[in-house]
Design a protein around this motif. Structure first.
Motif, PDB file in Angstrom:
ATOM      1  N   UNK A  23       0.830  -1.211   0.000  1.00  0.00           N
ATOM      2  CA  UNK A  23       0.000   0.000   0.000  1.00  0.00           C
ATOM      3  C   UNK A  23       0.864   1.260   0.000  1.00  0.00           C
ATOM      4  N   UNK A  24       2.079   1.124   0.501  1.00  0.00           N
ATOM      5  CA  UNK A  24       3.006   2.255   0.521  1.00  0.00           C
ATOM      6  C   UNK A  24       3.795   2.401  -0.766  1.00  0.00           C
ATOM      7  N   UNK A  25       3.492   1.536  -1.751  1.00  0.00           N
ATOM      8  CA  UNK A  25       4.126   1.672  -3.054  1.00  0.00           C
ATOM      9  C   UNK A  25       5.243   0.694  -3.339  1.00  0.00           C
ATOM     10  N   UNK A  26       5.516  -0.215  -2.400  1.00  0.00           N
ATOM     11  CA  UNK A  26       6.599  -1.183  -2.622  1.00  0.00           C
ATOM     12  C   UNK A  26       6.096  -2.406  -3.397  1.00  0.00           C
ATOM     13  N   UNK A  27       7.022  -3.058  -4.094  1.00  0.00           N
ATOM     14  CA  UNK A  27       6.729  -4.333  -4.756  1.00  0.00           C
ATOM     15  C   UNK A  27       6.944  -5.427  -3.713  1.00  0.00           C
ATOM     16  N   UNK A  28       5.925  -6.241  -3.462  1.00  0.00           N
ATOM     17  CA  UNK A  28       5.986  -7.185  -2.343  1.00  0.00           C
ATOM     18  C   UNK A  28       5.754  -8.616  -2.806  1.00  0.00           C
ATOM     19  N   UNK A  29       6.632  -9.510  -2.341  1.00  0.00           N
ATOM     20  CA  UNK A  29       6.438 -10.953  -2.525  1.00  0.00           C
ATOM     21  C   UNK A  29       6.238 -11.556  -1.135  1.00  0.00           C
ATOM     22  N   UNK A  30       5.139 -12.271  -0.954  1.00  0.00           N
ATOM     23  CA  UNK A  30       4.862 -12.954   0.308  1.00  0.00           C
ATOM     24  C   UNK A  30       5.080 -14.447   0.104  1.00  0.00           C
ATOM     25  N   UNK A  31       6.048 -15.003   0.815  1.00  0.00           N
ATOM     26  CA  UNK A  31       6.357 -16.439   0.713  1.00  0.00           C
ATOM     27  C   UNK A  31       5.721 -17.191   1.882  1.00  0.00           C
ATOM     28  N   UNK A  32       4.847 -18.120   1.553  1.00  0.00           N
ATOM     29  CA  UNK A  32       4.176 -18.934   2.567  1.00  0.00           C
ATOM     30  C   UNK A  32       4.403 -20.404   2.239  1.00  0.00           C
ATOM     31  N   UNK A 126       2.286 -10.078  -4.435  1.00  0.00           N
ATOM     32  CA  UNK A 126       2.479 -11.368  -5.106  1.00  0.00           C
ATOM     33  C   UNK A 126       2.581 -12.445  -4.036  1.00  0.00           C
ATOM     34  N   UNK A 127       1.547 -13.263  -3.931  1.00  0.00           N
ATOM     35  CA  UNK A 127       1.524 -14.318  -2.913  1.00  0.00           C
ATOM     36  C   UNK A 127       2.030 -15.622  -3.527  1.00  0.00           C
ATOM     37  N   UNK A 128       3.055 -16.193  -2.921  1.00  0.00           N
ATOM     38  CA  UNK A 128       3.591 -17.476  -3.385  1.00  0.00           C
ATOM     39  C   UNK A 128       3.351 -18.538  -2.310  1.00  0.00           C
ATOM     40  N   UNK A 129       2.372 -19.411  -2.552  1.00  0.00           N
ATOM     41  CA  UNK A 129       2.077 -20.499  -1.628  1.00  0.00           C
ATOM     42  C   UNK A 129       2.995 -21.675  -1.911  1.00  0.00           C
ATOM     43  N   UNK A 130       3.045 -22.624  -0.975  1.00  0.00           N
ATOM     44  CA  UNK A 130       3.936 -23.797  -1.117  1.00  0.00           C
ATOM     45  C   UNK A 130       5.368 -23.372  -1.442  1.00  0.00           C
ATOM     46  N   UNK A 131       5.793 -22.297  -0.785  1.00  0.00           N
ATOM     47  CA  UNK A 131       7.116 -21.728  -1.073  1.00  0.00           C
ATOM     48  C   UNK A 131       7.913 -21.565   0.221  1.00  0.00           C
ATOM     49  N   UNK A 132       8.515 -22.661   0.708  1.00  0.00           N
ATOM     50  CA  UNK A 132       9.310 -22.549   1.931  1.00  0.00           C
ATOM     51  C   UNK A 132      10.632 -21.822   1.701  1.00  0.00           C
ATOM     52  N   UNK A 149      13.475 -23.278  -1.045  1.00  0.00           N
ATOM     53  CA  UNK A 149      13.785 -24.709  -0.957  1.00  0.00           C
ATOM     54  C   UNK A 149      14.277 -25.285  -2.277  1.00  0.00           C
ATOM     55  N   UNK A 150      13.844 -24.687  -3.405  1.00  0.00           N
ATOM     56  CA  UNK A 150      14.285 -25.197  -4.711  1.00  0.00           C
ATOM     57  C   UNK A 150      15.618 -24.608  -5.154  1.00  0.00           C
ATOM     58  N   UNK A 151      16.242 -23.820  -4.257  1.00  0.00           N
ATOM     59  CA  UNK A 151      17.550 -23.237  -4.565  1.00  0.00           C
ATOM     60  C   UNK A 151      17.494 -21.838  -5.135  1.00  0.00           C
ATOM     61  N   UNK A 152      16.303 -21.388  -5.516  1.00  0.00           N
ATOM     62  CA  UNK A 152      16.149 -20.032  -6.062  1.00  0.00           C
ATOM     63  C   UNK A 152      16.451 -18.994  -4.986  1.00  0.00           C
TER      64      UNK A 152
END
Length: 408
Positions: A23-32, A126-132, A149-152
């Motif tokens: 909401x503050x203008x940042x690009x956000x990735x949420x890893x769950x 950007x919500x990334x599920x199954x992403x430890x 977990x996949x090395x990325x």
């Protein structure tokens, strides 16, 4: 200028942090790492989700057991009204119940989670599920990304860790974030279960497991000294004791559990003298009956024989055979029944974890680590916890909001 923010953990703290940053203008990735967001929220409040407590800030801070001062700044920026407005704005109507507890009007925790999901979507997270996440990547004492977990490796200008504590491991709270913080040089206060049932040395509660006692006084003592007394409801169980009074007591037990003792007053409205007079009346009115039946009206049916045994009174004696000394022993058993704590119930059953990243290593105004630049903490990872009643989700949302707010 927009920053790349990576949030680790999709509980209330992580979701609030991600929403606020976006909401503050940042690009956000949420890893769950789970297959869905808010997994622990689904089961809170027996599936109803006690979102917050509609009390003032002073009362709120009184219900924070460990380090309330740490929250002084943040709660003034995002309090219960802010959280309620946020959830309502994204489509979940709320109601206030007894004890100022706030629930979704539908009584479904899933509606709270849906509101969070709508908020994240509207803010462009950007919500990334199954992403430890397996590690936080640092360079020269600066957090620069996370390794999956996949090395990325995902690079970020700001990393927010909101991975929870140790309770309810099936929801993802397995302590990974606390281990990661420790590896990065942070002090982590020892974690223990809080808001949890207590095992007792005595086995008599198992004889009446499932029995709820209402309007009783429970006194918690530590090495013989009184810690607190409260009146309310408790539950006798196969392992010892549970219920609202006991969960609260567990939050105040910072030493080894076996150094604590509970003293039950099953008749708190009556003084010793008044209770003795009541017992005398019952014995006189039922003088030919066995004492266990003569005094049946004093306690739940299954409990009276146990209390007589604990008082050392033969329950088969007739009422007219009971001596003054035995009467006093019965009064003592009902007014001062001791229970020696042997342990907490497993941390996996605890509502919340006490302990976490030491507050002296976190800036209370920003939730930023004082050891690693561009690393922030939120929620149950921090060594701050409260009582039941919606206080812990509010702590999570408040610290998440502050962590997600861009520092000037």
């Amino acid at each position: 200028m927009s920053e790349q923010v990576i949030v680790i953990g999709g509980g209330p703290a992580g979701m609030m942090a991600a929403y606020t940053a976006a909401s503050g203008g940042d690009a956000v990735i949420l890893c769950e790492k789970n297959e869905k967001l808010g997994k622990k929220l689904y089961i809170t409040g027996k599936g109803r989700c006690n979102l917050t407590n509609f009390c003032d800030q002073e009362t709120f801070l009184k219900n924070v057991v460990h380090h309330p001062r740490f929250l002084y700044s943040s709660i003034s920026r995002f309090d219960r009204e802010d959280l309620m407005d946020f959830i309502t704005r994204y489509g979940c109507r709320l109601k206030v119940e007894r004890g100022q507890r706030v629930f979704p009007e539908s009584d479904k925790s899933s509606d709270i989670i849906k509101a969070f999901r709508r908020a994240l979507e509207s803010a462009g997270v950007e919500v990334r599920l199954n992403t430890p996440v397996t590690s936080i990547v640092t360079r020269e004492n600066e957090a620069v990304g996370v390794k999956l977990a996949d090395g990325t490796v995902l690079e970020g200008d700001k990393i927010i860790a909101a991975t929870g504590g140790l309770s309810y491991r099936s929801t993802g709270s397995d302590g990974w974030g606390l281990d990661a913080a420790e590896k990065l040089g942070h002090r982590v206060s020892p974690c223990r279960p809080s808001l949890v049932g207590l095992k007792t040395k005595e086995t008599w509660p198992a004889q009446v497991q499932g029995l709820a006692l209402k309007n009783v006084d429970v006194t918690l003592t530590h090495k013989g000294k009184k810690v607190r007394t409260e009146r309310g409801e408790m539950l006798l169980t196969h392992f010892g004791v549970s219920g609202p009074l006991i969960l609260t007591d567990s939050a105040y037990m910072d030493d080894a559990p076996e150094t604590y003792r509970l003293i039950l007053d099953l008749k708190p409205a009556l003084s010793d003298q008044t209770l003795d007079q009541r017992i005398q009346r019952e014995l006189k009115a039922n003088d030919r009956k066995q004492v266990v039946h003569a005094l049946a009206s004093l306690l739940p049916k299954k409990l009276m024989p146990i209390m007589l045994d604990l008082a050392g009174v033969d329950r088969t004696k007739t009422a007219n055979q009971i001596t003054k000394t035995e009467r006093r022993a019965i009064v003592d058993a009902l007014k001062r029944q001791p229970l020696q704590i042997s342990d907490f119930l497993d941390i996996n059953t605890a509502i919340v974890t006490s302990g976490g990243v030491n507050i002296k290593e976190i800036d209370p105004k920003t939730m930023a680590s004082k050891r690693i630049r561009h690393l922030y903490f939120a929620g149950e990872m921090i060594d701050v916890d409260g009582l039941t009643g919606g206080f812990n989700i509010q702590i999570a949302a408040t610290t998440g909001f502050v962590a997600g707010t861009r520092s000037e």
